[in-house]
Design an enzyme around this catalytic site. Structure first.
Site, short mmCIF file in Angstrom:
data_model
loop_
_atom_site.label_atom_id
_atom_site.label_comp_id
_atom_site.label_asym_id
_atom_site.label_seq_id
_atom_site.Cartn_x
_atom_site.Cartn_y
_atom_site.Cartn_z
CG ASP A 151 -1.94 -1.04 1.24
OD1 ASP A 151 -2.23 -1.54 0.15
OD2 ASP A 151 -2.45 -1.40 2.32
NE ARG A 159 25.09 -22.17 -24.76
CZ ARG A 159 25.71 -23.35 -24.62
NH1 ARG A 159 26.92 -23.40 -24.14
NH2 ARG A 159 25.11 -24.47 -24.98
#
Ligand code: ADP
Length: 788
Positions: free
Chosen positions: A166, A670
């Site tokens: 909130d 990679r």
């Protein structure tokens, strides 16, 4: 966004035992906070404990209070909810429950508790701290503990972290979870847009917020809602008529096909009667005959992974919470960790809770003025800015003829999220005040292209409806260009004269900054440039001098976080894998560093530090040790981020190849290059709301020069400035003058500021990944914990 990092304490007087718990409603980012507390505590030579199921676990004890190790929190940054559980505990509300909790802590040697929750949870923590000595006394008197056992624990240290979607705690600009929740809301409303447009429908969208309208207000700004209902600002009596006439005007006179009304669940009128989404729907249907639907977003607002801001916030606040524990003395009031603008701070916990409760009390007493004044100044400012843009040609805000300006808006440099939203807000503000908004298409070359004999097409007045549609669009709709005015200064001056610009707002990155610098310097030769000019920083690189925040950088971070989460998960189904991910950012390592924190990277390689062979060799050793310890429980990949300009020799591919070679088959490596994907498909809510704030402030700034002569304008240093977020302020940093940015804070060769406050975050990235200190410092004190 650049959040200032806390200083990391290196020396701790004695080994401490620190527990962390999450309590009350869950919020995205709580896991990031727990991860940071656990790792920072271990880094600081303390023992870390997690209390499961909130205060209930503290009362129950047993295995609900567990020691946490480095690898226990691996991968937590990307997980939604709270993995240690949360609960509303009735037993902790009773003194007998708190007595059991105290005993459970003492027998485990824990004397510090970091609580992440809402104001209820923080109140509970403070009650616990104030009762602590008497609880221990009772335990001794009842024979449950001995005096010797309790003596070392005379003081309980409590630190609060605010976890709440909130954003309802006074004293902090953001709570952990609120931006993730706002992201969920905006995604939902963006989707509703399409169907609202297709069918020319109205949608009433109810969002969470019983006492606090932050989510509703920010959602209304981010989605360009036609009308907004929040608890702190009930509409005046007769609001039904005003709302209907406004919506009719937008649809009939301005041609808007979709109507969005945002309602906070706690919305009410001035007599505290609830205004429900159904009531609003009925009004729109009955009075306007508008096909209107209600969408209550409900618990989707709580779920899902945290956005990048919440990951950064929870991480840095978790680190700061441990630091606060270690700094505390018996006299220190319990602090809550806050953020004001971009700075992590501490404030007395109970002051924040008291102010928060006062807001609810003021609303109850119908004292709405006081309620809103107890919210942050930023909240009020946003509300005012929303009204400035939501009510074009407002009769009270319109200026007399002689004060109306011709305002030029231009985009310079690469596209960045937030450019359209800033332009939209400028246009809306201009129309509200009676100014003429003039969009220059395709940057400075676009401006000059037609000046010779056909002053057409590249400069034109923007209509409200056209700009309204930019509310959630990425990139630059009016077109952007990297070229600078110096390429045709004379032609540029002629166009300024031709179109009679009274002010210039330049939205972009380092090129935008350079462009304004050139125009400012050319003022002596071309007096037509003696008008107020403001740079609105918008670049994913976040490298504009004078500001800690540029539009587009938050969207870029979110995109990178999504990308990295996905590739990391892809590794779990194959072999153990390291991804070397190349980030954009030019010669600034901001994106790589902050993304490194948000995803829990092993390391972030940045141009400011460079890459050496020694560093790579160390990191490969580090990875080898990491994978050797990894028993396969968490097979998700590890990530090294490398900024694109860090080294011309050690490219992303070269680094990935070196790692693979040196891994000798024990793990894979990679290279991954997300490239322009990083510019993002939709601007993040943070970029949207900050675009509005910057735009409105910039417009108010240029209005201040109304009535001044060109020479008076040129003599004012701030007449050519950057709207800058600095520490706790948003201000105008002048480019020229002896203290101006051009001389003081611009590294023209490297195209970045001379001072980069976020650089200290590198240390936190390394601490939380276990990589310790980079470069030569890593020779000493080398520690190897498991990364991510
Ligand atoms: P939030 O922290 O989200 O505001 P709650 O108000 O439900 O959520 O509070 C969470 C928990 O904190 C409660 O279930 C209770 O265990 C504890 N708590 C709240 N207020 C107090 C209090 N005044 N005294 C002791 N414990 C409290």
């Amino acid at each position: 966004m650049s959040i200032s990092a806390p200083q990391i304490p290196i020396e701790v007087p004695k080994r401490r035992r620190i527990a962390v718990l999450t309590s009350g409603g869950d919020a995205p980012g709580m896991n990031g906070a727990v991860r940071a507390v656990v790792r920072m505590a271990i880094h600081c030579n303390c023992d870390a404990f997690a209390v499961f199921e909130g205060y209930e676990g503290l009362v129950h004890g047993g295995d609900m209070i567990r020691q946490m190790h480095w690898e226990d929190v691996r991968g937590w940054l990307s997980r939604g909810g709270t993995l240690i559980g949360s609960a509303r505990s009735m037993s902790f509300r009773e003194r007998t429950g708190r007595r059991k909790a105290a005993k459970n802590m003492v027998i485990r040697g824990i004397d510090a508790l970091i609580v992440c929750g809402g104001d209820g949870s923080l109140t509970g923590a403070d009650v616990f701290r104030s009762e602590w000595p008497s609880l221990l006394q009772e335990l001794v008197e009842a024979g449950e503990l001995t005096q010797e056992q309790v003596d070392p624990f005379s003081v309980l240290n409590i630190v609060g972290l605010v976890g709440s979607i909130d954003n309802d705690l006074s004293g902090t600009d953001a709570t952990i979870g609120c931006y993730s929740s706002l992201t969920r809301i905006c995604d939902a409303v963006d989707d509703v847009f399409d169907t609202a447009f297709s069918h020319q429908r109205g949608f009433v969208i109810e969002v969470m917020g019983r006492h606090c309208g932050w989510l509703a207000l920010m959602a209304a700004i981010s989605t360009g809602a036609d009308w907004l209902f929040i608890p702190e600002m009930p509409p005046k009596d007769g609001w039904e008529d005003v709302m209907c006439s406004m919506i009719t005007k937008n649809r009939k006179e301005r041609g808007k096909r979709r109507t969005i009304v945002i309602v906070a669940e706690g919305a009410q009128d001035r007599n505290l009667n609830k205004i429900s989404s159904t009531t609003i729907k009925d009004i729109l249907t009955d009075r306007l005959g508008l096909d209107t639907r209600v969408t209550v977003l409900g618990h989707t607002q709580r779920g899902g992974p945290a956005c990048s801001y919440d990951r950064l916030l929870s991480t840095l606040q978790g680190v700061e919470a441990v630091r606060a524990v270690l700094d505390m003395t018996p006299e220190t009031p319990s602090p809550v960790i806050t953020i004001r603008e971009n700075k992590i701070e501490r404030m007395p916990l109970m002051q924040a809770v008291r102010d928060t409760k006062k807001v609810a009390a003021c609303i109850q007493a119908k004292d709405f003025e006081s309620a809103i004044s107890l919210r942050d100044a930023e909240f009020k400012e946003y509300h005012r800015s929303y009204l400035h843009t939501a009510t074009p040609e407002h009769p009270k805000l319109i200026l007399p003829e002689h004060k109306r300006l011709r305002v030029a808006i231009i985009h310079v440099g690469a596209p960045a999220a937030g450019m359209n939203q800033a332009t939209r807000a400028i246009v809306a503000y201009c129309l509200t005040r009676g100014h003429t908004p003039l969009a220059i298409h395709n940057g400075f070359p676009g401006l000059c292209r037609h000046h010779a004999d056909k002053p057409v097409s590249s400069v034109r007045v923007v209509e409200w409806l056209e700009s309204d549609n930019w509310v959630n669009e990425a990139g630059s709709d009016i077109g952007t260009n990297r070229s600078l005015p110096s390429e045709d200064m004379e032609g540029t001056a002629k166009c300024f004269e031709l179109y009679k610009f009274d002010a210039l707002l330049v939205i972009g990155g380092f090129e935008a900054y350079t462009a304004v610098s050139q125009l400012r310097k050319a003022r002596s030769q071309y007096p037509v440039f003696k008008i107020p000019m403001v740079v609105l920083p918008a670049t994913i690189s976040n490298n504009v001098p004078g500001t800690e925040y540029s539009l587009g950088s938050d969207t870029c971070l979110n995109t990178l976080v999504t990308f990295c989460d996905a590739i990391r998960l892809s590794a779990s189904s194959s072999r153990r894998r390291v991804f070397v991910v190349e980030t954009q950012g030019g010669k600034s390592g901001y994106i790589a560093t902050t993304a490194g924190l948000a995803i829990g990277a092993v390391a972030a390689y940045i141009p400011e530090e460079g890459i050496s062979l020694k560093m790579l060799s160390r990191d490969i050793d580090f990875l080898r040790e990491n994978f050797a310890k990894d028993m396969g429980a968490n097979r998700a990949g590890k990530i090294i981020l490398r900024n694109e300009c860090t080294s011309s020799t050690y490219t992303t591919q070269v680094i990935a190849d070196m790692i693979r070679e040196e891994a000798h088959g024990r793990f894979e490596s990679r290279a991954a290059v997300p490239g322009h994907f990083q510019q993002g498909s939709k601007p993040s809510p943070m970029d949207r709301v900050r675009a509005l704030r910057m735009a409105i402030k910039s417009m108010q700034h240029v209005e201040e020069y109304t009535g001044m002569s060109p020479d008076e304008i040129a003599a004012d240093e701030k007449s050519a400035s950057v709207i800058a977020t600095k520490g706790t302020q948003v201000l105008f940093s002048p480019l020229g003058g002896k203290d101006g940015l051009e001389v003081n804070d611009t590294d023209w060769d490297r195209r970045r500021p001379k001072t980069e406050s976020w650089l200290e975050l590198q240390n936190t990235v390394n601490i939380l990944s276990g990589r310790s200190n980079p470069g030569s410092n890593r020779e000493e004190g080398w520690t190897c914990y498991e990364s991510t």
